[in-house]
Design a protein around this motif. Sequence first.
Motif, PDB file in Angstrom:
ATOM      1  N   MET A 129       0.074  -0.358   0.000  1.00 48.71           N
ATOM      2  CA  MET A 129       0.000   0.000   0.000  1.00 48.71           C
ATOM      3  C   MET A 129       0.252   1.229   0.000  1.00 48.71           C
ATOM      4  SD  MET A 129      -0.560  -1.717   0.302  1.00 48.71           S
ATOM      5  CE  MET A 129      -0.541  -1.818   0.220  1.00 48.71           C
TER       6      MET A 129
ATOM      7  N   ILE B 272       6.311   4.365   3.035  1.00 46.27           N
ATOM      8  CA  ILE B 272       5.502   3.732   4.083  1.00 46.27           C
ATOM      9  C   ILE B 272       6.310   3.460   5.345  1.00 46.27           C
ATOM     10  CG2 ILE B 272       5.684   1.301   3.343  1.00 46.27           C
ATOM     11  CD1 ILE B 272       2.395   1.699   3.799  1.00 46.27           C
ATOM     12  N   ARG B 273       7.588   3.092   5.162  1.00 55.43           N
ATOM     13  CA  ARG B 273       8.458   2.921   6.319  1.00 55.43           C
ATOM     14  C   ARG B 273       9.769   3.659   6.078  1.00 55.43           C
ATOM     15  NH1 ARG B 273       5.255  -1.560   6.053  1.00 55.43           N
ATOM     16  NH2 ARG B 273       6.251  -2.066   4.091  1.00 55.43           N
TER      17      ARG B 273
ATOM     18  N   TYR C 172      -1.043   4.922  12.311  1.00 54.34           N
ATOM     19  CA  TYR C 172       0.376   4.710  11.987  1.00 54.34           C
ATOM     20  C   TYR C 172       0.706   5.053  10.539  1.00 54.34           C
ATOM     21  CZ  TYR C 172      -2.030   0.623  10.218  1.00 54.34           C
ATOM     22  OH  TYR C 172      -2.936  -0.180   9.571  1.00 54.34           O
ATOM     23  N   CYS C 173      -0.317   5.318   9.697  1.00 53.66           N
ATOM     24  CA  CYS C 173      -0.116   5.214   8.258  1.00 53.66           C
ATOM     25  C   CYS C 173       0.032   6.560   7.543  1.00 53.66           C
ATOM     26  CB  CYS C 173      -1.274   4.428   7.659  1.00 53.66           C
ATOM     27  SG  CYS C 173      -1.011   4.071   5.923  1.00 53.66           S
TER      28      CYS C 173
ATOM     29  N   GLN D 260      -3.242  -6.300  11.431  1.00 55.43           N
ATOM     30  CA  GLN D 260      -2.260  -5.362  12.015  1.00 55.43           C
ATOM     31  C   GLN D 260      -1.875  -5.723  13.439  1.00 55.43           C
ATOM     32  OE1 GLN D 260      -1.140  -3.862   9.652  1.00 55.43           O
ATOM     33  NE2 GLN D 260      -2.708  -3.114   8.271  1.00 55.43           N
TER      34      GLN D 260
ATOM     35  N   ASP E  88      -1.676  -8.589   7.009  1.00 53.07           N
ATOM     36  CA  ASP E  88      -0.525  -7.741   7.359  1.00 53.07           C
ATOM     37  C   ASP E  88      -0.506  -7.568   8.874  1.00 53.07           C
ATOM     38  OD1 ASP E  88      -0.298  -7.277   4.642  1.00 53.07           O
ATOM     39  OD2 ASP E  88      -1.040  -5.220   4.709  1.00 53.07           O
ATOM     40  N   PHE E  89       0.693  -7.563   9.451  1.00 47.94           N
ATOM     41  CA  PHE E  89       0.839  -7.305  10.889  1.00 47.94           C
ATOM     42  C   PHE E  89       1.979  -6.325  11.144  1.00 47.94           C
ATOM     43  CE2 PHE E  89      -1.450 -11.318  11.068  1.00 47.94           C
ATOM     44  CZ  PHE E  89      -2.321 -11.103  12.120  1.00 47.94           C
ATOM     45  N   ILE E  90       1.814  -5.512  12.171  1.00 46.33           N
ATOM     46  CA  ILE E  90       2.871  -4.582  12.567  1.00 46.33           C
ATOM     47  C   ILE E  90       3.342  -4.963  13.973  1.00 46.33           C
ATOM     48  CG2 ILE E  90       3.426  -2.173  13.096  1.00 46.33           C
ATOM     49  CD1 ILE E  90       1.338  -1.321  11.082  1.00 46.33           C
TER      50      ILE E  90
ATOM     51  N   PHE F 146       5.738  -6.567   9.487  1.00 46.53           N
ATOM     52  CA  PHE F 146       6.628  -5.408   9.503  1.00 46.53           C
ATOM     53  C   PHE F 146       6.901  -4.956  10.931  1.00 46.53           C
ATOM     54  CE2 PHE F 146       3.459  -5.204   6.098  1.00 46.53           C
ATOM     55  CZ  PHE F 146       4.263  -5.304   4.981  1.00 46.53           C
ATOM     56  N   ALA F 147       8.103  -4.365  11.116  1.00 48.58           N
ATOM     57  CA  ALA F 147       8.377  -3.679  12.397  1.00 48.58           C
ATOM     58  C   ALA F 147       7.814  -2.271  12.253  1.00 48.58           C
ATOM     59  CB  ALA F 147       9.874  -3.636  12.655  1.00 48.58           C
TER      60      ALA F 147
ATOM     61  N   SER G  73       7.338   1.550  12.082  1.00 45.77           N
ATOM     62  CA  SER G  73       8.228   2.654  11.736  1.00 45.77           C
ATOM     63  C   SER G  73       7.421   3.947  11.864  1.00 45.77           C
ATOM     64  CB  SER G  73       8.717   2.418  10.303  1.00 45.77           C
ATOM     65  OG  SER G  73       9.304   3.549   9.763  1.00 45.77           O
TER      66      SER G  73
ATOM     67  N   ARG H 298       6.067   7.468  11.393  1.00 49.73           N
ATOM     68  CA  ARG H 298       6.070   8.391  10.258  1.00 49.73           C
ATOM     69  C   ARG H 298       5.552   9.748  10.708  1.00 49.73           C
ATOM     70  NH1 ARG H 298       9.410   7.206   8.166  1.00 49.73           N
ATOM     71  NH2 ARG H 298       9.112   7.591   5.968  1.00 49.73           N
TER      72      ARG H 298
END
Length: 597
Positions: free
Chosen positions: A1, A148-149, A265-266, A390, A428-430, A459-460, A462, A464
Motif C-alpha cells: 500500500m 511507508i516505512r 500509523y499510516c 495489524q 498484514d501485521f505490525i 513489519f516492524a 516505523s 512516520r
Amino acid sequence: MQPLQHVLRARGSLRRGPLASVSRLRLQNCKAHSRLSDAARPSLERQQNGVPKDFSSRLMNGPTFQHFLRSMSPPQEKPSFPEAEDPPPYLTVDKLLGRQRKVYLETYGCQMNVNDTEIAWSILQKSGYLRTNNLQEADVILLVTCSIREKAEQTIWNRLHQLKTLKTKRPRSRVPLRIGILGCMAERLKEEILNREKMVDLLAGPDAYRDLPRLLAVAESGQQAANVLLSLDETYADVMPVQMNPSATSAFVSIMRGCDNMCSYCIVPFTRGRERSRPVASILEEVKKLSDQGLKEVTLLGQNVNSFRDNSEVQFNNAVPTNLSRGFTTNYKTKQGGLRFSYLLDHVSRVDPEMRIRFTSPHPKDFPDEVLQLIHERDNICKQIHLPAQSGSSRILEAMRRGYSREAYVELIHHIRESIPGVSLSSDFIAGFCGETEEDHLQTVSLLREVKYNIGFLFAYSMRQKTRAYHRLQDDVPEVVKLRRLEELITVFREEATKANKAFVGCTQLVLVEGLSKRSSTDLCGRNDGNLKVIFPDIEMEDATNPGLTVRAQPGDYVLVKVTSASSQTLKGHVLCKTTLKDSSTYCSTERIATLS
Ligand code: 5AD
Ligand code: SF4
C-alpha cells in the motif's frame, strides 16, 4: 500500500469544503507556477526574501475559478496530451515533447507503484519519450518511490547518492542527465528533497503524472521543477497503463486511489490523498482490453479496494447506506450511494469467464455479505482474501484506529470461512506499535495461531511524521524489542502457514502457468486460486481441451497439478493435464473444500 506542509494544507482544505479548498489549491498552484516560471521572468519579477514581489498580479494571472470547477467535476474523457495546467509561454509545444530522449524508470514499494510506473510511462510515451532498461543509456532517470516505512525512504536516498556519480561523470557531449523523484516520497518531502539533493531535477507527486512532460521541459531548461498537488478526482481513468512485461499472463488494474481511513500509523492518506474511485465503465473497458490481449488474470488494485464507490453516475447517487462488516466502524462519516465494490466485482468477473479476478488491498470493514456471496458463487473470482489485521490486541487496534476489536475481526474470519468454504487468507501485521506490551504482542501471536493464514506480510513499526501516532503517541518500543517481536511473529506465521499449506498435499490444484521457475530451468511455476506459488516439472501432459493431444504447458495455460509437498510459501507437485478454468472449477472447489474443512 499503498504518503509536506503542502499536503497538510491540502488535507486541511479538503475538510473545509470545496470553496475553501479552491482558494488553497489556487495558492498551491501559484507556488508551483512560481517555481516553474522563474527562468522566463525578468529578475525584477523573481522572489525577494522568498516572497514573490508581484505575488498579487501573479495570483490574478493564475488558474481561474473555472479551472477548479473543472478539476472538481467527475472525471471525463481527457485529451491524450496532459492538460494539468497550461504551459507557461516560454515552453513551446516542441519543448514539451520528449524528442526521443530515453527514460529509465525504477520502481520501489508496493504494487500501486508498479501501476503508477506504467501510468507515468504511458504519459511520457505519448509525449515522444523512449524507454530504456539500460541506466547508462538514460537521459532521464525517474524513481517511483515509497514512504511507508523509514527503510523504504533510506533506500531511495542511497540510490540518489549512486546516481549522483552518473550525473557528474556524464560527458559534455551528451544532453545533461535529469533525475526525478515520483510518488509518495516526492509528496511527503517536497522541497526537502530538492534542498538535500541538488542533483534532483524534478518532483511529481502521485496525482501529478499528467504534468510530467511539462516538468521535464522545465527541468531541461536547468530549473528544478515540482508538482505535488493532491487531487480530489484524479484516477488516471483515461490513461491506459503500458504493461512493462509484454509476456505477462496477469495485470493489475487500478480501480481507486487514496485512503480516508486514517489509521494512526499510516502515511498513505497524506501522500496519496483522499479516496476516489475510477468510473466503472473505464475499468470494464480496460479489463476487456486485457482479456482481448489474452491475459488470464486481473488484480483490482487500490489502497482500500473494497471501499470502492463510483459516484460519477448521478442516477446511482441515492441515499443507499453502506453495509459494513458486522462489528466494524469507520473513522469518517458514513458515506452513501454510488456503485459499490460488489457491483464492480460482479461486472468485472463477467467480462471473461476464463480470466481470474483478484483484488488488493482491502480493509476488513468493507466485507458485506453480498461481496462474500459473490466470491463464493463466481468461479473466476479467486477464493482468496487479504484481511490485514495489524494486531491481535484490541487495545492496540484501538490505538491504531482500525475500527474493530480482535473479537469482531475473529468473528469476521469465521463468517468468511463459513461463506466461502476453503477460502485462502492472508494478512498484514505490525510489530512494536506505540505502547505495545509483551501481553499485546502475545495476543498477536495467538491470533496468528488461531487463524492460520496462508500468506502473511509482517513489519516492524516505523514512526512516520504527520501521522496521528506521530502527534499523539510515543514510539516507545525499543528497536531491538520490535525486531525480536517481528522475528517471533515470522516464526509463528511460518509454522502455521506450513500446516495450512500442507493440507493441500494429495490435492489437485488449478494452476495458472507463469513461466520457468527461477530456481530450476526444468521446472515451471504458476499460482493456485489462493495465490500460492506452485512448482512442477516441465513435462508433456494430456491436453484435456483437445482430447488425444499431448502438450507442454505454456505461460497463460491453466493446468491441473497434483500437490506432493508444501512449505510455508510454496507448493510442489506434478502436472496432470491442460484444462480450462470453467472445466476445472467444480472439481477443484469440491476437492478444496474437502481438503481444507
Ligand atoms: N510501520 C510499519 N508498517 C506499516 N504499514 C503501514 N504503515 C506502517 C508503518 N508506519 C504496513 C501495514 C499495512 C502495510 C501495507 O504496511 O501493515 O497494511
Ligand atoms: Fe494506511 Fe489504514 Fe489506509 Fe491501509 S487503510 S492505506 S493502513 S490508512
